[in-house]
Design a protein around this motif. Sequence first.
Motif: not given
Length: 159
Positions: A84-88
């Motif tokens: 899972x990735x989200x913008x930092x």
Amino acid sequence: MAGRGTTATLALERAKVPFTLHEYAHDPRHDSYGLEASEALGIPPERVFKTLVAAVDGSLAVGVVPVHRQLDLKALAAAVGGKKAVLAEVAAAERATGYVAGGISPVGQKRRLPVVIDASALVLATMFCSAGRRGLEIEITPADLVKAAGATVAPIATR
């Protein structure tokens, strides 16, 4: 180049990687740093790439995609072995890279983060990405950028 050197350009020079600098007058009112670079330099947006920092399973990673497209966070996560990735957050991206938002380069970062460059770059003779500050772009071959950034290549941009 006196006075225009950035951490990114110095890293490329040290590594003896050829590149060309392109400077333009940054307009702080423009709502997209990447599209501004494309317009100001008269370069098609598919040749100008933005550098985005994302948190993948709690660790930061970098996605480099054409400015007219979006980062596919799920594809970026998969490319670096995550789920899972989200913008930092902007502050976290700036702290980790040592650059300001709108000027984050995939090379010469303060902390060496995993870098993934969108596969669309491979069809280009040269591509453009930030040289480490707003209003300054590096023109470089995709192969040289992959080498200089220690990057992997994967399809990480959405249409």
